[in-house]
Structure formats: structure tokens, C-alpha cells
Design an enzyme around this catalytic site. Structure first.
Site, PDB file in Angstrom:
ATOM      1  CG  PHE A 118     -71.240  13.067 -71.612  1.00  0.00           C
ATOM      2  CD1 PHE A 118     -70.492  12.014 -72.110  1.00  0.00           C
ATOM      3  CD2 PHE A 118     -71.716  14.014 -72.493  1.00  0.00           C
ATOM      4  CE1 PHE A 118     -70.213  11.910 -73.464  1.00  0.00           C
ATOM      5  CE2 PHE A 118     -71.453  13.911 -73.855  1.00  0.00           C
ATOM      6  CZ  PHE A 118     -70.695  12.866 -74.332  1.00  0.00           C
TER       7      PHE A 118
ATOM      8  CE  LYS B  58     -40.061  -6.675 -41.854  1.00  0.00           C
ATOM      9  NZ  LYS B  58     -40.989  -6.392 -42.902  1.00  0.00           N
TER      10      LYS B  58
ATOM     11  CG  ASN C 264     -53.195   5.244 -52.243  1.00  0.00           C
ATOM     12  OD1 ASN C 264     -53.379   6.092 -51.365  1.00  0.00           O
ATOM     13  ND2 ASN C 264     -52.730   4.043 -51.966  1.00  0.00           N
TER      14      ASN C 264
ATOM     15  CG  ASP D 121     -43.052 -11.149 -41.383  1.00  0.00           C
ATOM     16  OD1 ASP D 121     -43.701 -10.133 -41.689  1.00  0.00           O
ATOM     17  OD2 ASP D 121     -42.093 -11.589 -42.069  1.00  0.00           O
TER      18      ASP D 121
ATOM     19  CE  LYS E  97     -73.907  24.819 -65.816  1.00  0.00           C
ATOM     20  NZ  LYS E  97     -72.987  25.158 -64.759  1.00  0.00           N
TER      21      LYS E  97
ATOM     22  CG  HIS F 181     -54.503  10.625 -51.604  1.00  0.00           C
ATOM     23  ND1 HIS F 181     -54.404   9.621 -50.669  1.00  0.00           N
ATOM     24  CD2 HIS F 181     -55.746  11.160 -51.432  1.00  0.00           C
ATOM     25  CE1 HIS F 181     -55.525   9.558 -49.974  1.00  0.00           C
ATOM     26  NE2 HIS F 181     -56.343  10.474 -50.419  1.00  0.00           N
TER      27      HIS F 181
ATOM     28  CB  CYS G 221     -65.685  28.456 -68.494  1.00  0.00           C
ATOM     29  SG  CYS G 221     -66.628  29.973 -68.526  1.00  0.00           S
TER      30      CYS G 221
HETATM   31  N1  LIG Z   1     -47.008   0.999 -46.149  1.00  0.00           N
HETATM   32  C1  LIG Z   1     -48.119   1.681 -46.162  1.00  0.00           C
HETATM   33  O1  LIG Z   1     -48.174   2.850 -45.751  1.00  0.00           O
HETATM   34  C2  LIG Z   1     -49.405   1.063 -46.651  1.00  0.00           C
HETATM   35  C3  LIG Z   1     -50.607   1.736 -46.423  1.00  0.00           C
HETATM   36  C4  LIG Z   1     -51.800   1.133 -46.814  1.00  0.00           C
HETATM   37  C5  LIG Z   1     -51.764  -0.089 -47.474  1.00  0.00           C
HETATM   38  N2  LIG Z   1     -50.588  -0.717 -47.712  1.00  0.00           N
HETATM   39  C6  LIG Z   1     -50.628  -2.038 -48.349  1.00  0.00           C
HETATM   40  O2  LIG Z   1     -50.509  -3.019 -47.319  1.00  0.00           O
HETATM   41  C7  LIG Z   1     -49.747  -4.146 -47.779  1.00  0.00           C
HETATM   42  C8  LIG Z   1     -48.534  -4.332 -46.899  1.00  0.00           C
HETATM   43  O3  LIG Z   1     -47.695  -3.200 -47.014  1.00  0.00           O
HETATM   44  P1  LIG Z   1     -46.441  -3.005 -46.075  1.00  0.00           P
HETATM   45  O4  LIG Z   1     -45.847  -1.680 -46.445  1.00  0.00           O
HETATM   46  O5  LIG Z   1     -46.827  -3.270 -44.689  1.00  0.00           O
HETATM   47  O6  LIG Z   1     -45.489  -4.189 -46.620  1.00  0.00           O
HETATM   48  P2  LIG Z   1     -44.086  -4.689 -46.048  1.00  0.00           P
HETATM   49  O7  LIG Z   1     -43.307  -5.138 -47.215  1.00  0.00           O
HETATM   50  O8  LIG Z   1     -43.520  -3.647 -45.120  1.00  0.00           O
HETATM   51  O9  LIG Z   1     -44.475  -5.930 -45.145  1.00  0.00           O
HETATM   52  C9  LIG Z   1     -44.969  -7.130 -45.660  1.00  0.00           C
HETATM   53  C10 LIG Z   1     -44.567  -8.244 -44.711  1.00  0.00           C
HETATM   54  O10 LIG Z   1     -45.228  -9.449 -45.105  1.00  0.00           O
HETATM   55  C11 LIG Z   1     -44.360 -10.511 -44.780  1.00  0.00           C
HETATM   56  N3  LIG Z   1     -44.813 -11.745 -45.454  1.00  0.00           N
HETATM   57  C12 LIG Z   1     -44.594 -12.144 -46.726  1.00  0.00           C
HETATM   58  N4  LIG Z   1     -45.160 -13.345 -46.936  1.00  0.00           N
HETATM   59  C13 LIG Z   1     -45.759 -13.719 -45.770  1.00  0.00           C
HETATM   60  C14 LIG Z   1     -46.508 -14.847 -45.357  1.00  0.00           C
HETATM   61  N5  LIG Z   1     -46.760 -15.868 -46.174  1.00  0.00           N
HETATM   62  N6  LIG Z   1     -46.957 -14.914 -44.093  1.00  0.00           N
HETATM   63  C15 LIG Z   1     -46.734 -13.899 -43.241  1.00  0.00           C
HETATM   64  N7  LIG Z   1     -46.023 -12.801 -43.574  1.00  0.00           N
HETATM   65  C16 LIG Z   1     -45.552 -12.702 -44.829  1.00  0.00           C
HETATM   66  C17 LIG Z   1     -43.002  -9.989 -45.197  1.00  0.00           C
HETATM   67  O11 LIG Z   1     -41.940 -10.731 -44.599  1.00  0.00           O
HETATM   68  C18 LIG Z   1     -43.081  -8.542 -44.697  1.00  0.00           C
HETATM   69  O12 LIG Z   1     -42.584  -8.434 -43.381  1.00  0.00           O
HETATM   70  C19 LIG Z   1     -49.433  -3.840 -49.246  1.00  0.00           C
HETATM   71  O13 LIG Z   1     -50.430  -4.411 -50.044  1.00  0.00           O
HETATM   72  C20 LIG Z   1     -49.499  -2.325 -49.301  1.00  0.00           C
HETATM   73  O14 LIG Z   1     -49.765  -1.885 -50.609  1.00  0.00           O
HETATM   74  C21 LIG Z   1     -49.410  -0.165 -47.291  1.00  0.00           C
END
Ligand SMILES: NC(=O)c1ccc[n+]([C@@H]2O[C@H](COP(=O)([O-])OP(=O)(O)OC[C@H]3O[C@@H](n4cnc5c(N)ncnc54)[C@H](O)[C@@H]3O)[C@@H](O)[C@H]2O)c1
Length: 448
Positions: free
Chosen positions: A271, A44, A223, A39, A333, A226, A277
Site C-alpha cells: 500500500f 555484419k 531497466n 543476419d 504500519k 536503473h 516522516c
Molecule cells: N544493446 C544492449 O546492451 C542490450 C542489452 C540487453 C537487451 N537488449 C535487447 O536485445 C535486442 C537486440 O538489441 P541489440 O542492441 O543487439 O540490437 P541491434 O540493433 O544492435 O541488432 C539487431 C540485429 O538484428 C538484425 N536483424 C533484424 N531482422 C533480422 C532477422 N529477421 N533475422 C536475423 N537478424 C535480423 C539486424 O540486422 C541487427 O544486426 C533488443 O530487443 C534490445 O532491447 C539490448
């Protein structure tokens, strides 16, 4: 090319140590994988190196300390090394919304470039697994080309790509990881799919190996549903309150019905809805809300959505450029002769209004047998139906350049299927057939 030894637990690198990446890294390490995190965020990285979780999540703190101390989770500053030292790379970088609602693929593209660059000099089989949420087509249209360009190699031949969406809920993500509602792997090739599915061996829940774009879509379907559920429940609560009704008591009854409500019923694309109803009752409920000054945009737009869907069917016939149309099925139907608010009647009316030459088949709707509300309905809505309606399938087939299939009745499906070439089939019901026209330009489904 060396392949991954199936007896060895694959080593995993994780790009992006946010919520998804951190939970994945820690949980895979706790399940015995050697995990390397990457990261660009120095805070972090420092926290993880110190055995501390960079995000707050139930159980994550203890687990992180445990796997870092045991040396099963390490952090790597060099992305190339992380790829070289592992068999599988999980990409968990963020994909935030742009101001117009589009998805940012910038972080995905940057991480993919780094991985592709590393793959150029890696001999053993490597699988790149995207866990980030991305709209269908992103992986195949944007990311795989980057991997191939940067590595000089071919997906499915020299390396694999999988799409493995994450279904965790924040606050209970470790529990969700270990007890997933399902595991979905979209795969570029079976070998890679097998390796990635193998990462989840021993975890409960149904498993699906599907094409990459299907895996991309599942996350959006989940999503959106939900979100739909939350908005629906909230609008029901909003209407109940001014009427002095306890919405939770109402929903207790609703939720107890696992045949029609909390069930797969009504969830297959097909469809438009109709009948005596649904449209009437949706109209009455939204009218009640209006009278109570309660804004219910979701409920109010159900009929708007249904109308848009009906228009799609009309447009499919118009788009064919053919004028002679056979409609198979007229009641709302199969198995009933109830015509009230049948969307197929509406479809027939609109096509007639535009000058299309129609013939209609429906074995249940034999004019002479129609009585009561149905007869009145037909007389008001489609008075000249008598000239168009027949119970002779062959007559309609002989007439039709376009067959609009509005019923799954076996007689209809087999007749349309056997009708030979030269006709366009507009399928509104997803005929369960091996119709040879499927997949050709002579067949079009309304939602598939
Ligand atoms: N948060 C959730 O509950 C959740 C659930 C399911 C799916 N997602 C999906 O998962 C993905 C990540 O979500 P998140 O909430 O963990 O995001 P986040 O923003 O918490 O974390 C993303 C991380 O990626 C890092 N990053 C950016 N560029 C990078 C690179 N080139 N190399 C390595 N690291 C890099 C950032 O520094 C950051 O720490 C998104 O697409 C999100 O939609 C999230």
C-alpha cells in the site's frame, strides 16, 4: 520426436548479430557450442566471416577471431538451414521504440516467421529462445501464435519456446556474459527450460525458471529501476550543489546503509507510504529545491505517485459495488498506534465522504490510550472515528461486505481468512495466507 541428447553440447543458431546477438554467439562458441549466426545485414555477415566482430566491445575482437578460426562460429545466409542444423535458436533482433513509445515487434515477427517455417520440416526437438526485450504478453500473444501457424505444430508439444533476457551492459558485455548478475529463463515447458538453463552451466549468479511473461517483465523492472537510480542520484546532486554540499560525500553515507537503502527494504509492492516522516520529509526537500530554483521532477512526483496508489485502493472498493466496508488496520504500519498521515485513514475518509458504511478494527489504536500528536491528528482528520473504530474483530467482520486488509497482523489475517464466502477481500498488504479466495473474484490484491 527425437529429443536433444543430454550428453551432447547443443548447437545454437543466433538470429540478429547486433550487440546482444554477436556477444551471445561469440561467447557460446567460446564455451564449446557450435554456433551459426544469421543476419540480413551483409556488412555484419562479411565482418564475422572474416573473423572480425561487427560491434566494438572489450575482448570481443580477440574472441571472435578465435572462435571463427576454430570453426565454432559460422554464418549462414539461409535462416531455415540455421534452424535445421541447430538445437536451439536465440532470437536477438532489435525491438526499437516507435515515436509514441511503443515497442516495434516487426523484426521479431519476421524472424519468428522464418523460424516457424523451418520448424514445419524439422523432426528433432527445437527450442526458440527470445533474448530481445519485449513487453509482457508479446511472446505468448504475438510470437508463439506465429510459430504455431507457420510450423503447423504446438508449443510445448512439438517444440519449445523460452524467454531468456539479456542483462549485459554495453562496453563490458563479454565480462557480463561470463559473470552474469543472474540468469532468467521463462519457459513454455520444463524440458525446454532445462535445455536453455543448461547453456549457462558453470556460470555464477542466481538462476530463475519462471513463466514466460514474468521473464519478459524482469527486464523492464531492472531497466526502470536503473533509470530511477540514475535520476534520483542526479536530482540529489542538483539539490546539493546550490547548498554547497558535496553530493558524493552525501551519497557515500547513503550507500553505506545496506539495511534500509541499498537493500530489499521498501521494494515489495504493497500500500501507499505514510507516517510521520516520509510525506513530511519529501515535501520539505522538494520545497527546498523549489526555493533554490532546482527542478526535481522525480522527487516532486513521489507524493503524486503515492496519491495515485491510494486512489487505486479507493477504486477497488468502489468497483466492488458493495457499501458495507470493514477496514482492518488503521495505523500507518502494524505494531504502532501512530496515525499521522496514515494512508489507511485517508482511505477511510474518502470512503466515508462517498457515503460508505464503515467499521474499522485496529487493536493498537484504542482511542482511550491515544495521546498527544495522535489524539490531535485523529480529532482533526477523522473526528467521528470513535463510532467506527473497535477492537472487536468479529464485529467488523460481521459488518463487512468488503474487507480491506491493511495489516498483516496474524489475528487479522486468520480472521479474514476464516470469514467464509460472500465477502470481497481487498488485500493491501499481501496477506501471507493460503486464503481460498485467492485467484477467485472474491479476492483482489493492490499490486498482484
Ligand atoms: N544493446 C544492449 O546492451 C542490450 C542489452 C540487453 C537487451 N537488449 C535487447 O536485445 C535486442 C537486440 O538489441 P541489440 O542492441 O543487439 O540490437 P541491434 O540493433 O544492435 O541488432 C539487431 C540485429 O538484428 C538484425 N536483424 C533484424 N531482422 C533480422 C532477422 N529477421 N533475422 C536475423 N537478424 C535480423 C539486424 O540486422 C541487427 O544486426 C533488443 O530487443 C534490445 O532491447 C539490448
Amino acid at each position: 520426436m527425437n529429443s536433444i541428447d543430454p550428453r551432447r553440447t547443443p548447437a545454437v543458431s543466433v538470429f540478429g548479430l547486433g550487440y546482444v546477438g554477436c556477444v551471445s554467439a561469440v561467447c557460446f562458441a567460446s564455451r564449446g557450442h557450435a554456433v551459426v549466426g544469421v543476419d540480413p545485414n551483409p556488412d555484419k555477415v562479411a565482418l564475422l566471416r572474416a573473423g572480425k566482430a561487427p560491434v566494438v566491445e572489450e575482448h570481443l575482437g580477440e574472441l571472435t577471431a578465435e572462435v571463427v578460426t576454430a570453426g565454432r562460429l559460422t554464418v549462414q545466409d539461409d535462416p531455415g538451414r540455421a534452424v535445421h542444423d541447430t538445437d536451439v535458436t536465440l532470437v536477438c533482433v532489435g525491438t526499437p521504440s516507435t515515436p509514441n513509445g511503443a515497442l516495434t515487434t516487426e523484426y521479431l515477427e519476421r524472424a519468428t516467421e522464418e523460424i516457424g517455417h523451418a520448424l514445419a520440416t524439422k523432426d528433432s526437438w527445437h527450442v526458440v529462445v527470445y533474448r530481445s526485450t519485449m513487453v509482457p504478453g508479446t511472446c505468448e500473444g504475438v510470437l508463439i501464435p506465429i510459430l504455431e501457424r507457420k510450423s503447423g505444430k504446438r508449443v510445448g508439444v512439438n517444440f519449445g519456446v523460452c524467454l531468456n533476457p539479456e542483462f549485459l551492459r554495453e562496453a563490458s558485455s563479454v565480462r557480463d556474459f561470463l559473470d552474469p548478475p543472474k540468469t532468467v529463463v521463462g519457459e513454455s515447458d520444463p524440458r525446454s527450460g532445462e535445455i536453455v538453463m543448461g547453456l549457462y552451466n558453470g556460470l555464477p549468479g542466481p538462476r530463475f525458471r519462471v513463466p514466460v511473461a514474468v521473464a519478459e517483465m524482469t527486464k523492464y523492472v531492472d531497466n526502470s529501476f536503473h533509470a530511477l537510480k540514475v535520476a534520483f542520484a542526479n536530482e540529489i546532486g542538483a539539490v546539493c550543489r546550490p547548498m554547497g554540499l558535496d553530493s558524493h560525500a552525501v551519497m557515500d553515507v547513503f550507500l553505506a546503509d545496506t539495511k534500509l537503502n541499498i537493500s530489499p527494504a521498501y521494494l515489495r509492492p504493497g500500500f501507499a507510504f505514510g507516517g510521520s516522516c516520509l510525506p513530511k520529509d519529501v515535501r520539505a526537500l522538494t520545497h527546498t529545491a523549489r526555493k533554490l530554483d532546482v527542478d526535481v521532477p522525480l522527487l516532486s512526483n513521489l507524493l503524486v505517485s503515492n496519491e495515485a496508489h491510494l486512489r487505486r485502493a479507493v477504486d477497488m472498493v468502489i468497483g466492488s459495488g458493495r457499501r458495507k466496508v470493514g477496514i482492518f488496520g488503521l495505523s500507518f504500519k502494524p505494531g504502532t498506534d501512530d496515525l499521522r498521515e496514515s494512508p489507511l485513514i485517508e482511505l477511510a475518509e474518502r470512503l466515508l465522504g462517498k457515503g460508505y458504511d464503515l467499521k474499522i478494527y485496529d487493536a493498537n489504536v484504542v482511542l482511550s490510550r491515544l495521546i498527544g500528536a495522535n489524539r490531535v491528528y485523529l480529532a482533526e482528520r477523522l473526528p467521528h472515528i470513535g463510532q467506527l473504530l473497535t477492537d472487536d474483530l468479529d464485529e467488523v467482520l460481521a459488518h463487512a461486505e468488503v474487507c480491506v486488509v491493511g495489516s498483516k497482523e496474524p489475528a487479522i489475517v486468520s480472521a479474514v481468512e476464516a470469514a467464509g464466502d460472500g465477502r470481497l477481500v481487498v488485500d493491501l498488504v499481501r496477506m501471507d495466507t493460503a486464503d481460498p479466495r485467492r485467484g477467485t473474484e472474491d479476492y483482489v490484491g493492490i499490486g498482484w
